[in-house]
Design a protein around this motif. Structure first.
Motif, PDB file in Angstrom:
ATOM      1  N   GLU A 188       0.860  -1.181   0.000  1.00  0.00           N
ATOM      2  CA  GLU A 188       0.000   0.000   0.000  1.00  0.00           C
ATOM      3  C   GLU A 188       0.899   1.235   0.000  1.00  0.00           C
ATOM      4  O   GLU A 188       1.788   1.352   0.845  1.00  0.00           O
ATOM      5  CB  GLU A 188      -0.885   0.008   1.238  1.00  0.00           C
ATOM      6  N   VAL A 189       0.646   2.113  -0.957  1.00  0.00           N
ATOM      7  CA  VAL A 189       1.496   3.301  -1.103  1.00  0.00           C
ATOM      8  C   VAL A 189       0.642   4.550  -0.896  1.00  0.00           C
ATOM      9  O   VAL A 189      -0.469   4.638  -1.426  1.00  0.00           O
ATOM     10  CB  VAL A 189       2.127   3.334  -2.517  1.00  0.00           C
ATOM     11  N   LEU A 190       1.161   5.484  -0.127  1.00  0.00           N
ATOM     12  CA  LEU A 190       0.507   6.791  -0.048  1.00  0.00           C
ATOM     13  C   LEU A 190       1.170   7.669  -1.109  1.00  0.00           C
ATOM     14  O   LEU A 190       2.349   8.008  -0.992  1.00  0.00           O
ATOM     15  CB  LEU A 190       0.683   7.409   1.347  1.00  0.00           C
ATOM     16  N   CYS A 191       0.408   7.997  -2.141  1.00  0.00           N
ATOM     17  CA  CYS A 191       0.985   8.755  -3.265  1.00  0.00           C
ATOM     18  C   CYS A 191       1.277  10.199  -2.821  1.00  0.00           C
ATOM     19  O   CYS A 191       0.395  10.905  -2.346  1.00  0.00           O
ATOM     20  CB  CYS A 191       0.020   8.728  -4.448  1.00  0.00           C
ATOM     21  N   GLU A 192       2.554  10.597  -2.968  1.00  0.00           N
ATOM     22  CA  GLU A 192       2.985  11.923  -2.479  1.00  0.00           C
ATOM     23  C   GLU A 192       3.212  12.919  -3.590  1.00  0.00           C
ATOM     24  O   GLU A 192       3.232  14.121  -3.352  1.00  0.00           O
ATOM     25  CB  GLU A 192       4.337  11.787  -1.750  1.00  0.00           C
ATOM     26  N   GLY A 193       3.508  12.422  -4.783  1.00  0.00           N
ATOM     27  CA  GLY A 193       3.847  13.380  -5.837  1.00  0.00           C
ATOM     28  C   GLY A 193       4.137  12.684  -7.151  1.00  0.00           C
ATOM     29  O   GLY A 193       3.951  11.467  -7.282  1.00  0.00           O
ATOM     30  N   TYR A 194       4.593  13.506  -8.088  1.00  0.00           N
ATOM     31  CA  TYR A 194       4.910  13.001  -9.428  1.00  0.00           C
ATOM     32  C   TYR A 194       6.368  13.295  -9.704  1.00  0.00           C
ATOM     33  O   TYR A 194       6.843  14.403  -9.465  1.00  0.00           O
ATOM     34  CB  TYR A 194       4.013  13.704 -10.448  1.00  0.00           C
ATOM     35  N   ASP A 195       7.097  12.293 -10.187  1.00  0.00           N
ATOM     36  CA  ASP A 195       8.511  12.474 -10.490  1.00  0.00           C
ATOM     37  C   ASP A 195       8.660  12.676 -11.994  1.00  0.00           C
ATOM     38  O   ASP A 195       8.449  11.747 -12.778  1.00  0.00           O
ATOM     39  CB  ASP A 195       9.283  11.229 -10.019  1.00  0.00           C
TER      40      ASP A 195
ATOM     41  N   ASN B 188       8.931   9.999 -14.895  1.00  0.00           N
ATOM     42  CA  ASN B 188       7.622   9.948 -15.510  1.00  0.00           C
ATOM     43  C   ASN B 188       6.702   8.995 -14.744  1.00  0.00           C
ATOM     44  O   ASN B 188       6.023   8.151 -15.333  1.00  0.00           O
ATOM     45  CB  ASN B 188       7.805   9.471 -16.957  1.00  0.00           C
ATOM     46  N   ALA B 189       6.723   9.120 -13.446  1.00  0.00           N
ATOM     47  CA  ALA B 189       5.944   8.185 -12.625  1.00  0.00           C
ATOM     48  C   ALA B 189       5.483   8.883 -11.343  1.00  0.00           C
ATOM     49  O   ALA B 189       6.123   9.828 -10.880  1.00  0.00           O
ATOM     50  CB  ALA B 189       6.820   6.989 -12.256  1.00  0.00           C
ATOM     51  N   TYR B 190       4.358   8.372 -10.803  1.00  0.00           N
ATOM     52  CA  TYR B 190       3.948   8.846  -9.476  1.00  0.00           C
ATOM     53  C   TYR B 190       4.837   8.184  -8.439  1.00  0.00           C
ATOM     54  O   TYR B 190       5.433   7.130  -8.698  1.00  0.00           O
ATOM     55  CB  TYR B 190       2.474   8.519  -9.231  1.00  0.00           C
ATOM     56  N   MET B 191       4.918   8.808  -7.265  1.00  0.00           N
ATOM     57  CA  MET B 191       5.761   8.229  -6.227  1.00  0.00           C
ATOM     58  C   MET B 191       5.120   8.389  -4.855  1.00  0.00           C
ATOM     59  O   MET B 191       4.279   9.264  -4.642  1.00  0.00           O
ATOM     60  CB  MET B 191       7.114   8.924  -6.218  1.00  0.00           C
TER      61      MET B 191
ATOM     62  N   ALA C 181      13.222  -3.891  -7.809  1.00  0.00           N
ATOM     63  CA  ALA C 181      13.817  -3.167  -6.673  1.00  0.00           C
ATOM     64  C   ALA C 181      15.144  -2.582  -7.116  1.00  0.00           C
ATOM     65  O   ALA C 181      15.895  -3.233  -7.839  1.00  0.00           O
ATOM     66  CB  ALA C 181      14.047  -4.128  -5.509  1.00  0.00           C
ATOM     67  N   ASN C 182      15.373  -1.338  -6.708  1.00  0.00           N
ATOM     68  CA  ASN C 182      16.611  -0.690  -7.118  1.00  0.00           C
ATOM     69  C   ASN C 182      17.169   0.054  -5.910  1.00  0.00           C
ATOM     70  O   ASN C 182      16.746   1.163  -5.614  1.00  0.00           O
ATOM     71  CB  ASN C 182      16.284   0.255  -8.286  1.00  0.00           C
ATOM     72  N   GLY C 183      18.099  -0.554  -5.205  1.00  0.00           N
ATOM     73  CA  GLY C 183      18.644   0.071  -3.996  1.00  0.00           C
ATOM     74  C   GLY C 183      17.546   0.259  -2.974  1.00  0.00           C
ATOM     75  O   GLY C 183      16.868  -0.677  -2.592  1.00  0.00           O
ATOM     76  N   ILE C 184      17.327   1.521  -2.599  1.00  0.00           N
ATOM     77  CA  ILE C 184      16.327   1.779  -1.549  1.00  0.00           C
ATOM     78  C   ILE C 184      14.930   1.984  -2.127  1.00  0.00           C
ATOM     79  O   ILE C 184      13.949   2.011  -1.398  1.00  0.00           O
ATOM     80  CB  ILE C 184      16.766   2.976  -0.675  1.00  0.00           C
ATOM     81  N   SER C 185      14.815   2.108  -3.456  1.00  0.00           N
ATOM     82  CA  SER C 185      13.482   2.355  -4.009  1.00  0.00           C
ATOM     83  C   SER C 185      12.943   1.157  -4.793  1.00  0.00           C
ATOM     84  O   SER C 185      13.694   0.275  -5.209  1.00  0.00           O
ATOM     85  CB  SER C 185      13.477   3.622  -4.845  1.00  0.00           C
ATOM     86  N   LEU C 186      11.614   1.187  -4.971  1.00  0.00           N
ATOM     87  CA  LEU C 186      10.913   0.076  -5.623  1.00  0.00           C
ATOM     88  C   LEU C 186      10.118   0.623  -6.810  1.00  0.00           C
ATOM     89  O   LEU C 186       9.655   1.761  -6.783  1.00  0.00           O
ATOM     90  CB  LEU C 186       9.929  -0.569  -4.634  1.00  0.00           C
ATOM     91  N   MET C 187       9.976  -0.207  -7.844  1.00  0.00           N
ATOM     92  CA  MET C 187       9.185   0.189  -9.020  1.00  0.00           C
ATOM     93  C   MET C 187       8.044  -0.804  -9.177  1.00  0.00           C
ATOM     94  O   MET C 187       8.256  -2.011  -9.022  1.00  0.00           O
ATOM     95  CB  MET C 187      10.058   0.144 -10.289  1.00  0.00           C
ATOM     96  N   GLY C 188       6.854  -0.281  -9.506  1.00  0.00           N
ATOM     97  CA  GLY C 188       5.743  -1.224  -9.634  1.00  0.00           C
ATOM     98  C   GLY C 188       4.630  -0.679 -10.487  1.00  0.00           C
ATOM     99  O   GLY C 188       4.770   0.351 -11.143  1.00  0.00           O
TER     100      GLY C 188
ATOM    101  N   PHE D 156       5.474   4.392  -9.543  1.00  0.00           N
ATOM    102  CA  PHE D 156       4.513   3.608 -10.329  1.00  0.00           C
ATOM    103  C   PHE D 156       3.876   4.479 -11.402  1.00  0.00           C
ATOM    104  O   PHE D 156       3.643   5.666 -11.190  1.00  0.00           O
ATOM    105  CB  PHE D 156       3.449   2.981  -9.424  1.00  0.00           C
ATOM    106  N   GLY D 157       3.599   3.863 -12.528  1.00  0.00           N
ATOM    107  CA  GLY D 157       2.928   4.582 -13.610  1.00  0.00           C
ATOM    108  C   GLY D 157       1.432   4.592 -13.349  1.00  0.00           C
ATOM    109  O   GLY D 157       0.896   3.644 -12.761  1.00  0.00           O
ATOM    110  N   CYS D 158       0.770   5.681 -13.755  1.00  0.00           N
ATOM    111  CA  CYS D 158      -0.677   5.749 -13.547  1.00  0.00           C
ATOM    112  C   CYS D 158      -1.217   6.888 -14.402  1.00  0.00           C
ATOM    113  O   CYS D 158      -0.570   7.937 -14.519  1.00  0.00           O
ATOM    114  CB  CYS D 158      -0.943   6.016 -12.068  1.00  0.00           C
TER     115      CYS D 158
END
Ligand code: 5AD
Ligand code: SF4
Length: 437
Positions: free
Chosen positions: A384-391, A395-398, A427-434, A409-411
């Motif tokens: 479960e992710v609390l969406c905070e912003g757009y990177d 080109n993805a929400y984060m 998974a890439n170091g401390i961050s995750l992509m999904g 994540f793309g959305c």
């Protein structure tokens, strides 16, 4: 047209939130925010002095404003925060940077409005540093800049006097806000749509100490009982004050995130003693065991210092061993930085810079491997992710998962401020992509 302000913040979350308080004061005076420092009518530096590099960073940036001020004589420059609160630092700063208009400290931030108005009427710089009077000012409303996250101070100052640390000298003795004030603030934030509340204090576990108020775990329980869907985080916890009751409350309330920042600093008992941390490596491991008993998947993060005076190769190896044993979800690593006025700065056996460098490289390697392994555990899982912003770059929400991992994540829709289910693909170091599901 509105006058514009630009705030430069150094240091920790505490300072980020303090900058929100400064922004609140400036907006009351009719200023609005600009990202472009050159266009600002007032630039405020909110400084940090926890390590030498934070201090140098601020000095460098204040120095760079000389040219800007020469071009725009009406621009006001104010410098506040921990750096100015150190003994004699305000006068040093004034001497070094005579074009700075206002210098204020950590205990009189609430008077910034008064200082700005005074400066408009006089040519001379306004230099005002006050000592801590133990009071907590519930006055000014912060102008929050981190939606859907909100920072809430629960304590100020610190009584621990770890021998390396400048904080007790620049932030004063520990004092806790009244629980009813904190509860009222959090209720209001939740009603306003904030979804993640981070409670702030140098040592949140000693909340209420010495006062008539409730202990920290009870405060957490009361906050978790507030209606609505939101998360609670808190930082920082001192291992000596971390209790089983707290672990139970964390485990029993789904709103409280299953993560804990528990700075250990060193794994060597003699160094911990010299640091005045008041626990041994064994005590620390016991606390971790208690935490894992109640919350097996708790993401434990930490702070580590290498090169503390007298740290031998064996002491450093003890740190590596402790890090191996705990298996941290992630960690901040620091090279010890002598701070004038602290006990450690006077200790005779300062460690050679090259040795510290080698040690920190080795420690970072270990910590990074643990971070990567923790991230890899999430691949294929739903979080479960609390969406905070757009990177823009990716080109993805984060947003963050409960365990504090940054997830991209793309959305096609704007999900900022919403909880979303994301399946982790990489998974890439401390961050995750999904991907959102
Ligand atoms: N040198 C290096 N690191 C320090 N910290 C605090 N003071 C110093 C210092 N003098 C680190 C500690 C603390 C974190 C906020 O900063 O690890 O937990
Ligand atoms: Fe500094 Fe120690 Fe207080 Fe943390 S607990 S702010 S390290 S003196």
């Amino acid at each position: 047209m509105d006058k514009l302000y630009h705030i430069v913040t150094y240091g920790c979350q505490m300072n980020v939130h303090e900058s929100e308080k400064i922004a609140g004061i400036l907006s009351e005076l009719g200023y609005s925010s600009t990202e472009d420092m050159e266009r600002a009518d007032i630039v405020v530096f909110n400084t940090c002095c926890i390590r030498e590099n934070a201090e140098n960073h601020a000095y460098g940036n204040i120095g760079m404003l000389k040219k800007l001020k020469a071009r725009n004589k009406n621009m006001l420059i104010a410098v506040g925060g921990c750096l100015t609160q150190q003994i004699n630092k305000a006068d040093d700063l004034h001497e070094k940077f005579p074009y700075v208009d206002i210098i204020f400290g950590t205990h009189n931030l609430n008077k910034l409005k008064e200082y700005i108005l005074a400066k408009r009427l006089q040519k001379k710089a306004v230099i005002k540093i006050e000592e801590c009077d133990g009071r907590i000012d519930e006055g000014d409303k912060p102008l929050r800049t981190s939606y859907p996250n909100a920072w809430v101070n629960i304590t100020y100052g610190c009584n621990n006097f770890c021998t390396y640390c400048i904080v007790p000298y620049v932030r004063g003795r520990e004092r806790s806000r009244k629980s009813q004030d904190i509860i009222a603030e959090v209720k209001e934030l939740v009603a306003d749509g904030y979804k993640e509340i981070t409670l702030l204090g140098q040592n949140v576990n000693s909340y209420g100490n010495g006062g008539a108020d409730i202990p920290f775990y009870e405060l957490l329980e009361k906050l978790a009982a507030i209606e609505g869907k939101f998360r609670i985080r808190f930082m920082t916890s001192h291992p000596k004050d971390f209790s089983e009751e707290l672990a139970k409350v964390m485990a029993g309330n789904s709103k409280i995130c299953n993560c804990l920042h528990l700075p250990v600093q060193s794994g060597s008992d003699s160094i911990l003693k010299a640091m005045n941390r008041r626990y041994s490596s064994e005590d620390y491991l016991k606390k971790v065991e208690i935490l894992k008993k109640y919350i097996p998947d708790c993401a434990i993060t930490t702070d580590l210092i290498v090169g503390f005076p007298g740290e031998s190769e064996k002491d450093f190896e003890d740190t590596l061993e402790l890090v191996e044993k705990v298996d941290f979800a992630s960690a901040f690593t620091f090279v010890y930085s002598p701070r004038e006025g602290t006990k450690a700065a006077e200790m005779p056996e300062q460690v050679d810079g090259e040795i510290s460098k080698r040690r920190i490289m080795k420690l970072i390697e270990l910590v990074n491997s643990q971070t990567r392994a923790h991230s890899a555990l999430f691949v294929g899982k739903q979080v479960e992710v609390l969406c905070e912003g757009y990177d823009e770059k990716r080109n993805a929400y984060m947003g963050r998962s409960e365990h504090g991992r940054m997830v991209y994540f793309g959305c096609s829709e704007n999900k900022i401020g919403e909880f979303v289910a994301v399946k982790i693909n990489e998974a890439n170091g401390i961050s995750l992509m999904g991907e959102i599901i």
